[in-house]
Design a protein around this motif. Structure first.
Motif, PDB file in Angstrom:
ATOM      1  N   HIS A  57      29.975  16.006 -21.737  1.00 47.33           N
ATOM      2  CA  HIS A  57      30.130  15.629 -20.314  1.00 47.33           C
ATOM      3  C   HIS A  57      30.363  14.126 -20.256  1.00 47.33           C
ATOM      4  CE1 HIS A  57      28.831  19.652 -19.306  1.00 47.33           C
ATOM      5  NE2 HIS A  57      27.783  19.477 -20.083  1.00 47.33           N
ATOM      6  N   THR A  58      31.564  13.723 -20.634  1.00 46.44           N
ATOM      7  CA  THR A  58      31.899  12.306 -20.760  1.00 46.44           C
ATOM      8  C   THR A  58      31.602  11.532 -19.476  1.00 46.44           C
ATOM      9  OG1 THR A  58      33.616  12.877 -22.334  1.00 46.44           O
ATOM     10  CG2 THR A  58      33.775  10.692 -21.320  1.00 46.44           C
ATOM     11  N   GLY A  59      30.880  10.448 -19.635  1.00 46.50           N
ATOM     12  CA  GLY A  59      30.590   9.584 -18.492  1.00 46.50           C
ATOM     13  C   GLY A  59      29.351   9.974 -17.728  1.00 46.50           C
ATOM     14  N   ASP A  60      28.759  11.109 -18.067  1.00 46.65           N
ATOM     15  CA  ASP A  60      27.557  11.538 -17.341  1.00 46.65           C
ATOM     16  C   ASP A  60      26.290  11.105 -18.066  1.00 46.65           C
ATOM     17  OD1 ASP A  60      28.216  12.882 -14.888  1.00 46.65           O
ATOM     18  OD2 ASP A  60      29.279  14.351 -16.121  1.00 46.65           O
ATOM     19  N   ILE A  61      25.180  11.296 -17.386  1.00 49.82           N
ATOM     20  CA  ILE A  61      23.884  10.924 -17.961  1.00 49.82           C
ATOM     21  C   ILE A  61      22.896  12.034 -17.620  1.00 49.82           C
ATOM     22  CG2 ILE A  61      23.117   9.562 -15.950  1.00 49.82           C
ATOM     23  CD1 ILE A  61      22.069   7.501 -18.095  1.00 49.82           C
ATOM     24  N   SER A  62      22.052  12.378 -18.574  1.00 47.52           N
ATOM     25  CA  SER A  62      21.106  13.471 -18.311  1.00 47.52           C
ATOM     26  C   SER A  62      19.790  12.917 -17.773  1.00 47.52           C
ATOM     27  CB  SER A  62      20.840  14.271 -19.590  1.00 47.52           C
ATOM     28  OG  SER A  62      20.013  13.516 -20.454  1.00 47.52           O
ATOM     29  N   ALA A  63      19.020  13.813 -17.175  1.00 43.06           N
ATOM     30  CA  ALA A  63      17.715  13.413 -16.640  1.00 43.06           C
ATOM     31  C   ALA A  63      16.810  12.936 -17.766  1.00 43.06           C
ATOM     32  CB  ALA A  63      17.091  14.593 -15.904  1.00 43.06           C
ATOM     33  N   GLY A  64      16.902  13.605 -18.911  1.00 38.14           N
ATOM     34  CA  GLY A  64      16.079  13.196 -20.053  1.00 38.14           C
ATOM     35  C   GLY A  64      16.415  11.793 -20.530  1.00 38.14           C
ATOM     36  N   MET A  65      17.705  11.444 -20.453  1.00 44.37           N
ATOM     37  CA  MET A  65      18.114  10.086 -20.849  1.00 44.37           C
ATOM     38  C   MET A  65      17.541   9.048 -19.884  1.00 44.37           C
ATOM     39  SD  MET A  65      22.052  10.881 -21.724  1.00 44.37           S
ATOM     40  CE  MET A  65      22.497  11.902 -23.131  1.00 44.37           C
ATOM     41  N   LEU A  66      17.531   9.382 -18.597  1.00 39.68           N
ATOM     42  CA  LEU A  66      16.951   8.462 -17.608  1.00 39.68           C
ATOM     43  C   LEU A  66      15.467   8.262 -17.897  1.00 39.68           C
ATOM     44  CD1 LEU A  66      18.575   9.876 -14.323  1.00 39.68           C
ATOM     45  CD2 LEU A  66      19.251   7.807 -15.574  1.00 39.68           C
ATOM     46  N   ALA A  67      14.777   9.364 -18.179  1.00 38.05           N
ATOM     47  CA  ALA A  67      13.343   9.269 -18.482  1.00 38.05           C
ATOM     48  C   ALA A  67      13.126   8.436 -19.744  1.00 38.05           C
ATOM     49  CB  ALA A  67      12.754  10.667 -18.640  1.00 38.05           C
ATOM     50  N   SER A 107       0.855  -1.191   0.000  1.00 40.72           N
ATOM     51  CA  SER A 107       0.000   0.000   0.000  1.00 40.72           C
ATOM     52  C   SER A 107       0.890   1.238   0.000  1.00 40.72           C
ATOM     53  CB  SER A 107      -0.924  -0.013   1.218  1.00 40.72           C
ATOM     54  OG  SER A 107      -0.155   0.067   2.390  1.00 40.72           O
ATOM     55  N   CYS A 108       2.098   1.099  -0.517  1.00 45.45           N
ATOM     56  CA  CYS A 108       3.013   2.234  -0.655  1.00 45.45           C
ATOM     57  C   CYS A 108       3.601   2.199  -2.065  1.00 45.45           C
ATOM     58  CB  CYS A 108       4.145   2.143   0.380  1.00 45.45           C
ATOM     59  SG  CYS A 108       5.134   0.637   0.240  1.00 45.45           S
ATOM     60  N   ASP A 109       4.222   3.307  -2.477  1.00 45.33           N
ATOM     61  CA  ASP A 109       4.953   3.286  -3.739  1.00 45.33           C
ATOM     62  C   ASP A 109       6.222   2.458  -3.543  1.00 45.33           C
ATOM     63  OD1 ASP A 109       3.051   5.003  -4.686  1.00 45.33           O
ATOM     64  OD2 ASP A 109       4.368   6.753  -4.829  1.00 45.33           O
ATOM     65  N   VAL A 110       6.584   1.688  -4.553  1.00 45.81           N
ATOM     66  CA  VAL A 110       7.828   0.908  -4.501  1.00 45.81           C
ATOM     67  C   VAL A 110       8.693   1.328  -5.690  1.00 45.81           C
ATOM     68  CG1 VAL A 110       8.878  -1.379  -4.456  1.00 45.81           C
ATOM     69  CG2 VAL A 110       6.599  -1.037  -3.453  1.00 45.81           C
ATOM     70  N   LEU A 111       9.951   1.640  -5.381  1.00 41.68           N
ATOM     71  CA  LEU A 111      10.867   2.174  -6.393  1.00 41.68           C
ATOM     72  C   LEU A 111      12.201   1.444  -6.281  1.00 41.68           C
ATOM     73  CD1 LEU A 111      11.953   4.542  -8.304  1.00 41.68           C
ATOM     74  CD2 LEU A 111      12.488   5.749  -6.179  1.00 41.68           C
ATOM     75  N   LEU A 112      12.780   1.089  -7.412  1.00 46.65           N
ATOM     76  CA  LEU A 112      14.145   0.555  -7.415  1.00 46.65           C
ATOM     77  C   LEU A 112      15.003   1.425  -8.328  1.00 46.65           C
ATOM     78  CD1 LEU A 112      13.941  -3.362  -7.602  1.00 46.65           C
ATOM     79  CD2 LEU A 112      14.832  -1.958  -5.716  1.00 46.65           C
ATOM     80  N   CYS A 113      16.179   1.792  -7.844  1.00 44.04           N
ATOM     81  CA  CYS A 113      17.122   2.602  -8.621  1.00 44.04           C
ATOM     82  C   CYS A 113      18.365   1.755  -8.888  1.00 44.04           C
ATOM     83  CB  CYS A 113      17.494   3.872  -7.847  1.00 44.04           C
ATOM     84  SG  CYS A 113      16.066   4.906  -7.472  1.00 44.04           S
ATOM     85  N   PRO A 114      18.408   1.075 -10.022  1.00 45.81           N
ATOM     86  CA  PRO A 114      19.568   0.246 -10.355  1.00 45.81           C
ATOM     87  C   PRO A 114      20.624   1.099 -11.040  1.00 45.81           C
ATOM     88  CG  PRO A 114      17.935   0.027 -12.076  1.00 45.81           C
ATOM     89  CD  PRO A 114      17.378   1.040 -11.077  1.00 45.81           C
ATOM     90  N   PRO A 115      21.788   0.518 -11.348  1.00 52.40           N
ATOM     91  CA  PRO A 115      22.750   1.244 -12.184  1.00 52.40           C
ATOM     92  C   PRO A 115      22.082   1.608 -13.513  1.00 52.40           C
ATOM     93  CG  PRO A 115      23.705  -0.794 -11.323  1.00 52.40           C
ATOM     94  CD  PRO A 115      22.254  -0.819 -10.971  1.00 52.40           C
ATOM     95  N   ALA A 116      22.583   2.651 -14.169  1.00 50.51           N
ATOM     96  CA  ALA A 116      21.941   3.155 -15.388  1.00 50.51           C
ATOM     97  C   ALA A 116      21.790   2.074 -16.457  1.00 50.51           C
ATOM     98  CB  ALA A 116      22.739   4.332 -15.934  1.00 50.51           C
TER      99      ALA A 116
END
Ligand SMILES: O=C[C@H](O)COP(=O)(O)O
Length: 248
Positions: free
Chosen positions: A72-82, A33-42
């Motif tokens: 920005h070598t090695g980085d990831i943008s928020a849009g890419m995550l979405a 009865s709660c939100d469940v979220l998993l944040c794995p490696p990209a």
């Protein structure tokens, strides 16, 4: 009233074979009865989101760059995550602040980028052991909050995670009174800036949360859930934490 969230941060752990843990979570997620979220490696966001299928499981990133794209070598943008299927992103984790020198200003810019990309930003704050010993915990947390949350961020788009640095991965936790003191302080700091809307911002506790201590932690004032590291890697442990939060 804030949503309850059980969030797991896999940190730099996990390969595709570990996604069997997602299948093993199905029952716990269905009963939650709660939100469940998993944040794995990209690298696992897209396959985890696909694996989650029709399960009510959110998938998130662990960090994002403030820029939408560029050199920005090695980085990831928020849009890419979405684009990969993420709905949330952790920002300002103490491991990012320590390993990558991220400042409150950097974190605030990342929060803005996350919100612009349609993600919910989970903003981490917390004191070091030396700061707790020096009795400056509440000041440290207040100044991280003030510096890391952009003024325009709406409560619906942010979550705050209190993670004492010394409790992360150590098996040590603050006392329940100490957790209550900090969470109450965070709530009142947020209320001072945002009034009653601050009550809608979920406040998560993070740092050595296990199935064995989850029930008592979730009973603490202003604790709306947890950001779980090590215990989120195994479905049996994370499932126990989800059940404890659902029952709280
Ligand atoms: O993001 C999660 C936290 O750093 C907590 O990690 P832990 O549960 O392994 O102590």
């Amino acid at each position: 009233m804030a949503r309850k969230i059980a969030a797991g941060n896999w940190k730099m752990n996990g390969v595709e074979a570990d996604l069997v843990q997602v299948d093993a979570l199905a029952e716990a997620v269905a009963a939650a009865s709660c939100d469940v979220l998993l944040c794995p490696p990209a690298t696992l966001i897209a396959p985890m989101a696909a694996r989650a299928g029709l399960m009510d499981l959110y998938v998130g990133g662990q960090s994002c760059h403030a820029a939408a794209s560029g050199a920005h070598t090695g980085d990831i943008s928020a849009g890419m995550l979405a684009d990969a299927g993420a709905t949330h992103v952790i920002v300002g984790h103490s491991e990012r602040r320590a390993d990558h020198g991220e400042t409150n200003e950097d974190v605030a810019a990342q929060v803005t980028a996350a919100i612009d990309a349609g993600l919910i930003a989970i903003i981490c704050v917390g004191e070091t052991e030396a700061e707790r010993d020096a009795e400056v915990t509440l000041n440290v947390v207040a100044s991280q909050l003030a510096g890391s949350i952009p003024t325009g961020a709406l409560p619906a788009h942010i979550v705050v995670a209190y993670e004492p640095v010394w409790a992360i991965g150590t098996g040590r936790t603050p006392t329940l009174e100490q957790i209550a003191e900090v969470h109450d302080h965070i709530r009142s700091e947020l209320a001072a800036r945002r009034g009653g809307a601050a009550n809608d911002i979920p406040l998560l506790y993070g740092g050595s949360v296990k199935p064995g201590n989850a029930v008592e932690i979730f009973a603490v004032s202003n604790v709306d859930g947890a950001l779980v590291g090590g215990a989120s890697l195994k479905a049996s442990d994370f499932g126990g934490i989800i059940a404890a939060l659902s029952a709280a």
